[in-house]
Design a protein around this motif. Structure first.
Motif, PDB file in Angstrom:
ATOM      1  N   LYS A   1      11.118  -4.883  -1.761  1.00  0.00           N
ATOM      2  CA  LYS A   1      10.396  -4.308  -0.454  1.00  0.00           C
ATOM      3  C   LYS A   1      11.404  -3.400   0.593  1.00  0.00           C
ATOM      4  O   LYS A   1      12.147  -4.065   0.897  1.00  0.00           O
ATOM      5  N   PHE A   2      10.654  -2.301   0.844  1.00  0.00           N
ATOM      6  CA  PHE A   2      11.346  -1.371   1.769  1.00  0.00           C
ATOM      7  C   PHE A   2      11.312  -1.936   3.076  1.00  0.00           C
ATOM      8  O   PHE A   2      10.359  -2.488   3.719  1.00  0.00           O
ATOM      9  N   SER A   3      12.581  -2.167   3.629  1.00  0.00           N
ATOM     10  CA  SER A   3      12.724  -2.563   5.020  1.00  0.00           C
ATOM     11  C   SER A   3      13.237  -1.429   5.920  1.00  0.00           C
ATOM     12  O   SER A   3      14.181  -0.383   5.842  1.00  0.00           O
ATOM     13  N   ILE A   4      12.178  -0.906   7.003  1.00  0.00           N
ATOM     14  CA  ILE A   4      12.393   0.349   7.959  1.00  0.00           C
ATOM     15  C   ILE A   4      13.877  -0.038   8.429  1.00  0.00           C
ATOM     16  O   ILE A   4      14.314   1.177   8.751  1.00  0.00           O
TER      17      ILE A   4
ATOM     18  N   GLU B   1      10.495   7.380   2.961  1.00  0.00           N
ATOM     19  CA  GLU B   1      10.221   5.914   2.805  1.00  0.00           C
ATOM     20  C   GLU B   1      10.047   5.543   4.128  1.00  0.00           C
ATOM     21  O   GLU B   1       9.131   4.649   4.505  1.00  0.00           O
ATOM     22  N   CYS B   2      10.714   5.968   5.338  1.00  0.00           N
ATOM     23  CA  CYS B   2      10.561   5.352   6.657  1.00  0.00           C
ATOM     24  C   CYS B   2       9.403   5.882   6.932  1.00  0.00           C
ATOM     25  O   CYS B   2       8.589   5.365   7.696  1.00  0.00           O
TER      26      CYS B   2
ATOM     27  N   GLN C   1       1.953   3.327   7.388  1.00  0.00           N
ATOM     28  CA  GLN C   1       1.374   2.189   7.193  1.00  0.00           C
ATOM     29  C   GLN C   1       1.084   1.070   8.445  1.00  0.00           C
ATOM     30  O   GLN C   1       0.234   0.449   8.609  1.00  0.00           O
ATOM     31  N   VAL C   2       2.291   1.007   9.167  1.00  0.00           N
ATOM     32  CA  VAL C   2       2.261   0.207  10.289  1.00  0.00           C
ATOM     33  C   VAL C   2       0.995   0.826  11.238  1.00  0.00           C
ATOM     34  O   VAL C   2       0.428  -0.018  11.755  1.00  0.00           O
TER      35      VAL C   2
ATOM     36  N   ASP D   1       6.778   6.718   5.358  1.00  0.00           N
ATOM     37  CA  ASP D   1       5.531   6.142   5.111  1.00  0.00           C
ATOM     38  C   ASP D   1       5.437   4.697   5.242  1.00  0.00           C
ATOM     39  O   ASP D   1       4.157   4.290   5.706  1.00  0.00           O
ATOM     40  N   SER D   2       6.429   3.989   5.541  1.00  0.00           N
ATOM     41  CA  SER D   2       6.346   2.760   6.564  1.00  0.00           C
ATOM     42  C   SER D   2       5.807   2.746   7.733  1.00  0.00           C
ATOM     43  O   SER D   2       4.893   1.881   8.197  1.00  0.00           O
ATOM     44  N   LEU D   3       6.269   3.852   8.664  1.00  0.00           N
ATOM     45  CA  LEU D   3       5.759   3.952   9.841  1.00  0.00           C
ATOM     46  C   LEU D   3       4.051   4.235   9.670  1.00  0.00           C
ATOM     47  O   LEU D   3       3.420   3.917  10.653  1.00  0.00           O
TER      48      LEU D   3
ATOM     49  N   THR E   1      15.164   8.418   1.641  1.00  0.00           N
ATOM     50  CA  THR E   1      14.947   7.574   2.434  1.00  0.00           C
ATOM     51  C   THR E   1      14.147   7.657   3.627  1.00  0.00           C
ATOM     52  O   THR E   1      13.089   6.784   4.194  1.00  0.00           O
TER      53      THR E   1
END
Length: 68
Positions: free
Chosen positions: A5-8, A45-46, A52-53, A48-50, A42
């Protein structure tokens, strides 16, 4: 093997390392292109993660307003 799982936090750390490596005066062009490509991936991915949050926070906020 399952994808980790990706970790920001790890993503930002990787971006920092990539930038440090790209700033080296003696970096070869092929290495710079490879690092740049990894950095773009990368960074996506950051983002995309932000995103989602942010979506999760909007849902929580809406649920809180509905419960008032």
């Amino acid at each position: 093997m399952a994808k980790k799982k990706f970790s920001i936090d790890e993503g930002f750390s990787q971006l920092d390392d990539i930038l440090k490596n790209l700033e080296q005066e003696d970096i070869k062009l092929a290495d710079a292109v490879e690092l740049y490509t990894k950095g773009v991936s990368t960074l996506k991915e950051c983002k995309d993660s932000l995103d989602q949050v942010e979506k999760e926070l909007i849902i929580l906020e809406q649920n809180g307003e509905n419960n008032e």
